[in-house]
Scaffold this active site. Structure first.
Site, PDB file in Angstrom:
ATOM      1  CG  ASN A  12      -8.748  -3.427 -33.170  1.00 49.35           C
ATOM      2  OD1 ASN A  12      -7.779  -3.179 -32.815  1.00 49.35           O
ATOM      3  ND2 ASN A  12      -9.340  -4.616 -32.557  1.00 49.35           N
TER       4      ASN A  12
ATOM      5  CG  PHE B 260      -8.352  -8.077 -25.442  1.00 54.29           C
ATOM      6  CD1 PHE B 260      -7.120  -7.901 -24.922  1.00 54.29           C
ATOM      7  CD2 PHE B 260      -8.859  -9.371 -25.472  1.00 54.29           C
ATOM      8  CE1 PHE B 260      -6.515  -8.906 -24.093  1.00 54.29           C
ATOM      9  CE2 PHE B 260      -7.980 -10.537 -24.697  1.00 54.29           C
ATOM     10  CZ  PHE B 260      -7.089 -10.054 -23.956  1.00 54.29           C
ATOM     11  CG  HIS B 261     -12.446  -2.809 -23.859  1.00 59.85           C
ATOM     12  ND1 HIS B 261     -11.385  -3.371 -22.961  1.00 59.85           N
ATOM     13  CD2 HIS B 261     -13.625  -2.995 -23.095  1.00 59.85           C
ATOM     14  CE1 HIS B 261     -11.894  -3.751 -21.851  1.00 59.85           C
ATOM     15  NE2 HIS B 261     -13.193  -3.666 -21.951  1.00 59.85           N
ATOM     16  CB  CYS B 262     -12.503  -3.090 -30.721  1.00 53.93           C
ATOM     17  SG  CYS B 262     -13.995  -4.207 -30.775  1.00 53.93           S
ATOM     18  CB  ALA B 263      -8.575  -0.881 -27.913  1.00 54.28           C
TER      19      ALA B 263
END
Ligand SMILES: Cc1ncc(COP(=O)(O)O)c(C=O)c1O
Length: 380
Positions: free
Chosen positions: A98, A334-337
């Site tokens: 992100n 979601f691991h900022c992704a």
């Protein structure tokens, strides 16, 4: 605590890093580049030393083209917002964090730029031929992560860099997962801008990161203010690095970052990588053989990151059980992704991610595997 969240921030830090931060606070706590006294000069030297260490690591000719920021996200924002002009088009990938995807999306929604996202095959890299096909007349920038923070997939940065040069398009690489883990040479890889965090594979403290900018790339600063130089003028200086580093820097953090880079260079990237990959591959292959576990990291992955899910269980729940019952720290969700999880088909479940650092031990892998076996048995 068994710490398997090194892709977020490495922990623990090498002793030399802790010593460098402490020494800076105790002996060089003045404001660099501002006052003329000796302690201020010593603080300035700390910044210069750190730039030189990083320049050696990344094959950068002039260390003054390395700009310090608080993390990779700020470096990426500076690169995108300081370079792109209204009407520009950007080609990027379906693996982006992100830190790249959100500023691009915001600029696209404001109608300032056009964006083409090259989809990623699950577990694999993007195809450079597809990147080239997406280049239009207005394309001024290609942005790619060097390695996915979700699956560890590594992008063909060298090929993309070569085609960017051939087509006269600038190339920004997000090296958040690869700086300190894989060799990076901005010249041979055709990288015009390289964003890196200090707190992951470079073993520096949190609150450190930076951006290399090719001297031929014209960039506007996002932040204006005091630089300690030409203070009598109202016009903001344009030189590098000072024009991009307004305000008091994180000198103790950068002292630690320099020590972290020294640790990486002295230990050797290859040695670090080999050790981490051995643990990651042991985990990945053992999980692939366990029933009821979906593994998303492909065989042959080149980053020490393993993403998986226990079928029927929420990834956040698994991480919480590992933390509270087994004292094992992993990252889930979601691991900022968001884009990467869409590419993997895990946009509704997320995944559990275990990521290794140089200070992990093989026993950590065994402990995680035993815990996952127990959790699986308990719920089935
Ligand atoms: C691929 C990638 N890009 C960017 C970032 C953002 O890094 P930072 O937290 O230093 O801003 C991360 C952090 O996890 C990442 O993995």
């Amino acid at each position: 605590m068994i710490y398997l969240d090194n892709a977020a921030s490495t922990w623990p830090k090498p002793e030399g890093v802790i010593r460098a931060v402490t020494e800076c606070l105790e002996e060089a706590g003045a404001n660099p580049g501002r006052s003329g006294h000796r302690m201020a000069a010593r603080a300035s030297r700390i910044l210069g030393d750190a730039r030189r260490e990083l320049a050696s690591l990344f094959g950068i000719r002039d260390p003054n083209n390395i700009l310090f920021f608080a993390n990779a996200t700020q470096a990426i924002n500076q690169a995108l917002k300081g370079f792109l002009q209204p009407g520009d088009h950007v080609v990027t990938t379906g693996w982006e964090h992100n830190a790249v995807a959100r500023p691009l999306e915001a600029m696209r929604r404001e109608g300032r730029i056009g964006v083409t996202v090259i989809p990623a095959s699950p577990g694999g890299a993007v195809d450079p031929a597809e990147v080239e096909r997406a280049i239009q007349r207005e394309t001024r920038l290609i942005v790619a992560t060097h390695g996915s923070n979700v699956t560890g997939a590594v992008m063909p940065v060298e090929e993309i860099g070569a085609l960017a040069r051939k087509r006269g398009v600038r190339f920004l690489v997000d090296a958040a997962q690869t700086a300190g883990n894989l060799p990076i040479d901005v010249e041979t890889m055709g990288i015009d801008m390289l964003a890196f965090p200090g707190h992951k594979g470079l073993y520096g403290p949190q609150g450190t990161g930076g951006l290399y900018v090719n001297p031929e790339v014209s960039l506007s600063p996002l932040i204006q203010g005091g630089t300690g130089s030409r203070s009598e003028q109202l016009e903001h200086p344009r030189g590098r690095p000072e024009g991009f580093e307004s305000g008091t820097p994180n000198t103790p953090g950068i002292a630690g970052l320099a020590a972290g880079v020294r640790f990486v260079r002295e230990t050797g990237i290859q040695k670090i990588h080999r050790k981490e990959m051995h643990m990651a591959e042991t985990l990945r292959s053992a999980l692939s053989e366990m029933e009821g576990i979906a593994v998303y990291t492909p065989q042959g992955s080149r980053l020490p990151v393993v993403a998986f899910n226990l079928e029927g269980l929420d990834s956040l729940e698994v991480a919480a059980i590992l933390d509270t019952h087994y004292d094992i720290a992993v990252r889930a969700g979601f691991h900022c992704a968001a884009l990467a999880h869409r590419s993997l088909g895990t946009e509704s479940t997320g995944a559990v991610r275990a990521s290794f650092g140089y200070f992990n031990r093989e026993a950590d892998v065994d402990a995680l595997l035993a815990a996952l076996q127990e959790i699986r048995k308990f719920f089935h």
